[in-house]
Write a protein that holds these residues in place. Structure first.
Motif, mmCIF file in Angstrom:
data_model
loop_
_atom_site.group_PDB
_atom_site.id
_atom_site.type_symbol
_atom_site.label_atom_id
_atom_site.label_comp_id
_atom_site.label_asym_id
_atom_site.label_seq_id
_atom_site.Cartn_x
_atom_site.Cartn_y
_atom_site.Cartn_z
ATOM 1 N N UNK A 194 -29.379 82.035 -3.365
ATOM 2 C CA UNK A 194 -30.685 82.388 -2.805
ATOM 3 C C UNK A 194 -30.949 81.529 -1.571
ATOM 4 N N UNK A 195 -31.845 82.035 -0.699
ATOM 5 C CA UNK A 195 -32.277 81.185 0.415
ATOM 6 C C UNK A 195 -33.355 80.221 -0.066
ATOM 7 N N UNK A 216 -36.890 81.681 -1.260
ATOM 8 C CA UNK A 216 -36.850 82.293 -2.590
ATOM 9 C C UNK A 216 -36.689 81.219 -3.655
ATOM 10 N N UNK A 217 -35.857 80.225 -3.370
ATOM 11 C CA UNK A 217 -35.609 79.156 -4.335
ATOM 12 C C UNK A 217 -36.885 78.399 -4.674
ATOM 13 N N UNK A 218 -37.790 78.267 -3.702
ATOM 14 C CA UNK A 218 -39.046 77.562 -3.933
ATOM 15 C C UNK A 218 -40.072 78.418 -4.667
ATOM 16 N N UNK A 254 -29.922 76.027 -4.421
ATOM 17 C CA UNK A 254 -29.100 77.227 -4.276
ATOM 18 C C UNK A 254 -28.636 77.385 -2.832
ATOM 19 N N UNK A 255 -27.454 77.965 -2.669
ATOM 20 C CA UNK A 255 -26.907 78.311 -1.365
ATOM 21 C C UNK A 255 -26.435 79.761 -1.415
ATOM 22 N N UNK A 256 -26.761 80.533 -0.375
ATOM 23 C CA UNK A 256 -26.398 81.949 -0.345
ATOM 24 C C UNK A 256 -24.883 82.105 -0.402
#
Length: 385
Positions: A324-325, A328-330, A369-371
């Motif tokens: 996720x970017x 979105x992660x937040x 998270x990392x896309x």
């Protein structure tokens, strides 16, 4: 004075009713009179008509007093309006904060109700299935030993018969050749061992299902976190194996550290683990569907537990899914936030998990998270509360 007149005209443009404009119109007229009076004084001085200057000065002072009166009145009215607007703003702000607080309380109540109903329904279903499976499996498992004993007795009887009657009738010889008695002697014990191994495995699954449901246990107790995770994985085993026929089985790599039993509500923690692992599976399946995954890259979930401090443990769930970017992660722990299509997600799973961990267990939960690389969710729980 000329600049004041220009600005007063601009102020008059803001008013919508004649009643609001009246005081400012009078003050505007007085300013115009002052400007005209000053100009007339200059003219009288230039033309040396000094006898008119005292009269004009008196008129200017008189209207000047009126100007000051109107100025103070308008200033007072403006302050009153300002205080009124401030009070209205304060009341509106308090009402908005109260409404927001009530909305959050309502959302929390709805989440708790959904959480309780979901877990109760799931627990009852799982416990019912486990009970229904356990009865016939226990019957089969309990009779396997007798079957082994009876089978050995029959095989020994056949062996004894063959030694006593080494030359049987032709019909018996044909029946022995057709049945392949030697193979039965070798394979039947293996068959019984496989059946026993299968019933043991089913019993383990039933035990895990019962451990997951935990309907007959107290809410808070000292619990084994590893047992909670394992019982949750049993519930999700069908999703982990769904791609086995396409050589894309989802692997789970567990790295359990030496951690003590934690004072918690195991049933609620099971729900947290279920939500997190389900989301990890969704991310892995989505990545496989959208991207051309390298065959060397296995779809994997890593689960790690450590005692990070004297009175706390850390549970980490990591996947190599779509990721996720940062935005979105937040937002993933906010109620009703979801990135899934309509009908595939409610946006309650992780928000309920956040509530269970933070509010009901005094812990913390965070996401990194990392896309296209994956996601890690860390849960920190106190050992004792």
């Amino acid at each position: 004075m000329g600049l004041s007149i220009v600005r007063t005209r601009k102020i008059l443009a803001f008013f919508k009713t004649e009643a609001d404009k009246l005081s400012w119109r009078i003050m505007f007229s007085l300013m115009v009179f002052f400007l005209g009076g000053y100009s007339l004084c200059i003219y009288l001085t230039i033309t040396e008509l000094f006898e008119w200057i005292p009269l004009l000065t008196g008129m200017v002072f008189f209207f000047g007093a009126l100007f000051v009166l109107f100025t103070v009145t308008i200033y007072y009215q403006t302050l009153q309006r300002l205080f009124l607007v401030q009070e209205q703003y304060r009341i509106a702000k308090e009402n908005a904060e109260s409404a927001l607080s009530q909305l959050k309380a309502t959302q929390q109540s709805q989440m708790q109700l959904i959480q309780r109903e979901t877990m109760l329904a799931l627990g009852k279903m799982v416990a019912g299935v486990a009970h229904e499976i356990n009865n016939p499996v226990s019957f089969i498992h309990g009779n396997l030993e007798y079957l082994r004993q009876y089978t050995n007795d029959l095989l020994n009887l056949l062996t004894t018969y063959a030694s006593v009657y080494p030359n049987p009738d032709i019909k018996i010889i044909q029946a022995l050749a057709k049945s392949d008695l030697n193979f039965i002697h070798l394979d039947l014990p293996k068959l019984l061992e496989s059946m026993e191994s299968g019933t043991n495995r089913i019993s383990e699954i039933v035990e895990s299902l019962s451990s997951f449901s935990r309907l007959n246990e107290s809410d808070y107790k000292k619990a084994d976190i590893h047992q909670c995770i394992d019982s949750t994985l049993v519930i999700l085993q069908h999703r982990l194996n769904r791609y086995a026929s396409h050589s894309k089985a989802i692997s789970v790599i567990k790295s359990y550290g030496k951690i003590p039993r934690v004072y918690c509500n195991p049933r609620l923690l099971n729900q947290v683990f279920l939500n997190i692992i389900n989301n990890a599976l969704d991310a892995l399946i989505q990545k496989e569907a959208i991207h051309d995954i390298n065959k060397a890259e296995a779809l994997t979930i890593w689960i790690q537990t450590i005692q990070s401090q004297e009175n706390q443990i850390t549970i980490s769930f990591t996947d190599n899914g779509c990721g996720m970017n940062e935005n979105i992660c937040q937002s993933i722990f906010q109620p009703f936030f979801t990135t899934k299509p309509v009908g595939q997600g409610t946006g309650l799973g992780l928000s309920i998990s956040h509530q269970i961990i933070v509010e009901q267990h005094g812990g913390s939960i965070k996401c990194v998270s990392l896309i296209n690389q994956g996601t890690t969710i860390d849960i920190i729980l106190p050992i004792k509360r």
